[in-house]
Design an enzyme around this catalytic site. Structure first.
Site, PDB file in Angstrom:
ATOM      1  N   GLY A 115      32.674 -16.129  89.844  1.00  0.00           N
ATOM      2  CA  GLY A 115      31.990 -17.059  89.001  1.00  0.00           C
ATOM      3  C   GLY A 115      31.776 -16.443  87.487  1.00  0.00           C
ATOM      4  O   GLY A 115      31.359 -17.427  86.596  1.00  0.00           O
ATOM      5  N   GLU A 118      34.441 -17.601  85.646  1.00  0.00           N
ATOM      6  CA  GLU A 118      34.398 -19.174  85.335  1.00  0.00           C
ATOM      7  C   GLU A 118      33.483 -19.381  84.189  1.00  0.00           C
ATOM      8  O   GLU A 118      33.587 -20.293  83.466  1.00  0.00           O
ATOM      9  CB  GLU A 118      33.722 -19.713  86.758  1.00  0.00           C
ATOM     10  CG  GLU A 118      34.909 -19.751  87.868  1.00  0.00           C
ATOM     11  CD  GLU A 118      34.411 -20.619  88.991  1.00  0.00           C
ATOM     12  OE1 GLU A 118      34.784 -21.689  89.306  1.00  0.00           O
ATOM     13  OE2 GLU A 118      33.331 -20.160  89.769  1.00  0.00           O
ATOM     14  N   GLU A 138      37.673 -14.313  95.352  1.00  0.00           N
ATOM     15  CA  GLU A 138      37.229 -15.382  96.107  1.00  0.00           C
ATOM     16  C   GLU A 138      38.085 -15.477  97.510  1.00  0.00           C
ATOM     17  O   GLU A 138      37.463 -15.551  98.548  1.00  0.00           O
ATOM     18  CB  GLU A 138      37.200 -16.970  95.749  1.00  0.00           C
ATOM     19  CG  GLU A 138      36.059 -17.186  94.701  1.00  0.00           C
ATOM     20  CD  GLU A 138      36.100 -16.811  93.210  1.00  0.00           C
ATOM     21  OE1 GLU A 138      37.149 -15.732  92.997  1.00  0.00           O
ATOM     22  OE2 GLU A 138      35.408 -17.043  92.345  1.00  0.00           O
TER      23      GLU A 138
END
Ligand code: 1HE
Length: 263
Positions: A115, A118, A138
């Site tokens: 994240g 991201e 992930e």
């Protein structure tokens, strides 16, 4: 001189302002700036209402790492509906970065993973210190990206590279990231913040309408069919050049008062 900012944020975020640049720091170094729900809600709030007078936002991380991504300790108890709501929260928050009010420069160092990557991908310019590394762990955690990574990362690095990162756990250095489009500027250790601030000040000095066009129109034009793209570009160009600020800047150049383009 930095001014403190009035907006109430969780302790995992710290905001200040230096002139026309607002600075937001991920401020949870003891957890490697892992992104918990409070932090994501705080990010959404900050980017929805940037401080008045801010023409650009600088996003950085405290400690040895930019961000270790999703706070894995919050995952355990979530069911499917809660999982969807959680991912949607991230989407809303990061949308406020990419399609918010002012451009965002991210300063990266250490882990920029999951994240955290991201989040970095939602920024408009990424300055990476040599210590920065990119990964999507992930796969090894048995989960999937949820912060818009499937949408933004293939546009930056391509579907095949993202697949490889997720399937094999491959990491890329800041330097490798430069060839791939993740690192916009590569700088030495400890120099990221100063470089990011310099770029943010330059961006904040642009005409606001040009920054709007670059943030809001350019990515949409790039996604549209050529005929719609040309039409939207013509409209955007006409709107931008008609603004008094554009007229003043053009006059400055023509009267030999404006800056020249130098190498
Ligand atoms: C965390 C997290 C986290 C650290 N959630 N607590 N992200 C990951 O799979 C990356 C997981 N983190 C790591 O691989 C490493 O922590 C780092 C390489 C980033 C840093 O290593 P290091 O040696 O500096 O720190 P550390 O000792 O591993 O961690 C320090 C503390 O932070 C420790 O807690 P403590 O209470 O034992 O001190 C860690 O548990 C904690 N910590 N990372 C929770 N991520 C929208 S979907 C997005 C999906 C994802 O982002 S998946 C990727 C998740």
């Amino acid at each position: 001189m930095a001014d403190r900012i009035a907006i109430v944020l969780p302790p995992s975020l710290a905001a200040e302002q230096q002139g026309n640049v607002a600075i937001l720091r991920l401020n949870r170094p003891q957890k490697r700036n892992a992104l918990d729900d409070d932090t994501i809600v705080g990010i959404e709030k900050f980017f929805s209402t940037p401080p008045e007078g801010a023409g650009c936002i600088l996003l950085a991380g405290e400690g040895e790492h930019f961000s270790a991504g999703l706070d894995l300790s919050e995952l355990e108890e979530r069911d499917i509906a809660q999982g969807i709501a959680h991912s949607s929260l991230w989407h809303r928050a990061f949308e406020k970065i990419q399609f918010g009010k002012v451009p965002v420069v991210a300063v990266l160092h250490g882990a920029v993973v999951g994240g955290g990557l991201e989040l970095a991908a939602a920024a408009h310019v990424r300055v990476a210190e040599r210590s920065a590394y990119y990964a999507l762990p992930e796969g090894s955690r048995g989960i999937y990206v949820g912060g818009g990574g499937s949408v933004r990362l293939p546009r930056l690095i391509g579907v095949a590279r993202m697949m490889d990162m997720m399937l094999t756990g491959r990491t890329y250095s800041a330097e490798e990231g430069q060839a791939m489009g993740l690192t916009t500027y590569l700088v030495e250790a400890g120099k990221g913040f100063a470089k990011g601030l310099e770029l943010a000040q330059r961006i904040a000095a642009n005409a606001p309408l040009t920054n709007f066009a670059v943030m809001q129109a350019l990515p949409r034009i790039a996604e549209s069919d050529p005929a719609s793209g040309y039409a939207m570009e013509a409209l955007m160009a006409a709107i931008a050049q008609a603004a008094p600020e554009a007229k003043a800047r053009l006059r400055e150049f023509l009267e030999k008062r404006g800056p020249k383009v130098t190498r």
